[in-house]
Design an enzyme around this catalytic site. Structure first.
Site, PDB file in Angstrom:
ATOM      1  N   CYS A 192      -1.258 -17.720   9.567  1.00  0.00           N
ATOM      2  CA  CYS A 192      -2.275 -17.298   8.610  1.00  0.00           C
ATOM      3  C   CYS A 192      -1.698 -16.856   7.272  1.00  0.00           C
ATOM      4  CB  CYS A 192      -3.123 -16.188   9.227  1.00  0.00           C
ATOM      5  SG  CYS A 192      -3.891 -16.694  10.786  1.00  0.00           S
ATOM      6  N   HIS A 248     -12.305 -16.760   8.722  1.00  0.00           N
ATOM      7  CA  HIS A 248     -10.849 -16.755   8.569  1.00  0.00           C
ATOM      8  C   HIS A 248     -10.340 -18.190   8.552  1.00  0.00           C
ATOM      9  CE1 HIS A 248      -6.746 -15.858   8.661  1.00  0.00           C
ATOM     10  NE2 HIS A 248      -6.609 -15.323   9.856  1.00  0.00           N
ATOM     11  N   PHE A 251       0.401 -14.704  12.706  1.00  0.00           N
ATOM     12  CA  PHE A 251       1.023 -14.647  14.021  1.00  0.00           C
ATOM     13  C   PHE A 251       2.531 -14.850  13.892  1.00  0.00           C
ATOM     14  CE2 PHE A 251      -2.839 -16.153  16.773  1.00  0.00           C
ATOM     15  CZ  PHE A 251      -3.469 -14.956  16.519  1.00  0.00           C
ATOM     16  N   LYS A 296     -13.351 -12.414   3.930  1.00  0.00           N
ATOM     17  CA  LYS A 296     -13.509 -13.102   5.213  1.00  0.00           C
ATOM     18  C   LYS A 296     -14.822 -12.727   5.882  1.00  0.00           C
ATOM     19  CE  LYS A 296      -8.588 -13.683   6.438  1.00  0.00           C
ATOM     20  NZ  LYS A 296      -7.911 -12.985   5.322  1.00  0.00           N
ATOM     21  N   HIS A 326      -6.208  -8.881   3.804  1.00  0.00           N
ATOM     22  CA  HIS A 326      -6.165  -9.908   4.849  1.00  0.00           C
ATOM     23  C   HIS A 326      -7.260  -9.643   5.876  1.00  0.00           C
ATOM     24  CE1 HIS A 326      -4.569 -12.881   7.598  1.00  0.00           C
ATOM     25  NE2 HIS A 326      -4.554 -11.976   8.571  1.00  0.00           N
ATOM     26  N   GLU A 358      -3.651  -2.550   8.377  1.00  0.00           N
ATOM     27  CA  GLU A 358      -3.520  -2.888   6.961  1.00  0.00           C
ATOM     28  C   GLU A 358      -3.967  -1.716   6.088  1.00  0.00           C
ATOM     29  OE1 GLU A 358      -4.707  -6.421   3.763  1.00  0.00           O
ATOM     30  OE2 GLU A 358      -5.619  -6.419   5.769  1.00  0.00           O
TER      31      GLU A 358
END
Length: 413
Positions: free
Chosen positions: A163, A340, A399, A335, A303, A314
């Site tokens: 991502c 996403h 990831f 998002k 994010h 975050e």
């Protein structure tokens, strides 16, 4: 003297629009792109909705014969690139082609092609596999097809860092121009993972929201009732250009990219450490790269995917880095409307950040009704905010613990 890099073109395709004006207007209106999946039968799936690009016709950007040689992620990349090239006014000629490159990535690539060709093989044997299977599916063919279509003969690369892919693609392209390996880079990412294996795989991880009865309100970053992310698709492409090159051709400058930071969590294949150290260091490195202080930033496009751990992590990293200034920041997760985009997220959100700088508006985080404990920032809940935004940060985390942050500055001539 360090070469400065500006944004002179932008193309966006996602669940809320096929072009920048439509995407931006719908984001400011708080429009959701989430809806029940119609591209395959979801019977038996625990998740039956996504944020798909609707009514998209690749033949608007590539001829029918060539389109059959491409996965959907390539189609989306070509669509966003078309808009970016049009808005930039850039013309690639025999004289400048070797100084213009492409850096477009994807986290997954041609899932749709892989699934289709696997089914063909099972049904009819290996002779039924298309000769275009591999070039239609592999990740670097978005960059390859863009290069071929426009004749860009400079550096040609593709990143695949989950991502964080698009943020890394844009950041690496920025550095390619900085070090004088190119004058212009077509950069960003694309993703098209709304397929049976894509949705089924993320659902098996229990990473997705299961609000099948209410898709439009399923993605709720920072909200205490969030239960996972929503798979989106699309592409975000920026035209990055060395400042003097842009000025010489009379280009319209949309923003300046001034910083890029990376880090690794070195912690877990899918989860972040609770202290958000990797997020913190990516942002810190980007700000140091930009040669500014944290207090000079007004907006962060987070994010935040609407996962229980990620949004809090975050938020904590932002609070740690910005200290007292954190209370003055505007932080939002778009998002909540686009879903996403996985490897395409950073490109889309970098473009949204550029629009926030241009129009001096922070887009909202929608569906934010009850802010979760641990989330203690101004998340621009549900309504866009007019504000003075001179410098903005865009975050992407993936990831494997791979992180990237980009810093953009408003262009004021």
């Amino acid at each position: 003297m360090q070469r400065r890099v500006v944004v002179t073109g932008l193309g966006l395709v996602c669940a809320v629009g096929h072009a920048v004006p439509e995407v931006w207007d719908n984001l400011l209106a708080g429009k959701s792109g989430m809806a029940p999946i119609t591209s395959f039968d979801t019977t038996g799936f625990s998740v039956t909705f996504a944020a798909a690009v609707k009514n998209f016709d690749p033949l608007n950007f590539v001829d029918k014969k060539e389109s059959r040689k491409m996965g959907r992620f390539i189609h989306l990349a070509l669509a966003a690139t078309h808009e970016a090239m049009e808005t930039s006014g850039l013309k690639i000629t025999t004289e400048n082609a070797t100084r213009i490159g492409v850096h477009i990535g994807s986290g997954i690539g041609g899932f749709d092609v892989i699934e289709r060709e696997h089914s063909a093989m099972l049904a009819g044997g290996p002779r039924k596999i298309s000769p275009f299977f591999i070039p239609a599916a592999i990740i670097n063919l978005a960059a390859g097809q863009v290069s071929i279509k426009y004749g860009a003969k400079g550096p040609n690369e593709a990143t695949a860092t989950a991502c964080t892919t698009s943020a890394h693609s844009i950041g690496d392209a920025y550095r390619i121009i900085e070090r004088d390996d190119a004058d212009v880079m077509i950069a960003g990412g694309a993703e098209a993972a709304i397929t049976p294996m894509g949705v089924g795989g993320f659902a098996a991880m229990r990473a997705l929201s299961t609000r099948n009865d209410d898709p439009e309100h399923a993605c709720r970053p920072f909200d205490r009732d969030r239960d996972g992310f929503v798979v989106g698709e699309g592409a975000g492409i920026l035209i990055l250009e060395e400042l003097e090159h842009a000025k010489a051709r009379g280009a319209t400058i949309m923003a300046e990219i001034i910083g890029y930071g990376m880090s690794a969590d070195a912690y877990h294949i899918t989860g972040m450490p609770e202290d958000g150290d990797g997020c913190f260091r990516a942002m810190q490195n980007a700000i140091q790269s930009a040669k500014i202080s944290p207090s000079e930033i007004q907006y962060v496009n987070a994010h935040a995917t609407s996962t229980p751990l990620g949004d809090v992590t975050e938020s904590k990293a932002i609070q740690r880095l910005f200290g007292e200034h954190a209370s003055k920041l505007l932080v939002s997760s778009t998002k909540s409307m686009t879903g996403h985009l996985l490897g395409g997220a950073g490109g889309l959100e970098a473009g949204i950040t550029v629009m926030a700088l241009q129009d001096q508006i922070a887009p909202p985080t929608t569906n934010l009704e009850n802010i979760d404990s641990g989330c203690e920032l101004n998340y621009v809940a549900n309504t866009p905010r007019k504000a003075e935004i001179h410098i903005a940060l865009s975050n992407s985390f993936g990831f494997g613990g791979t992180n990237g942050s980009l810093v953009f500055r408003r262009w004021e001539g």
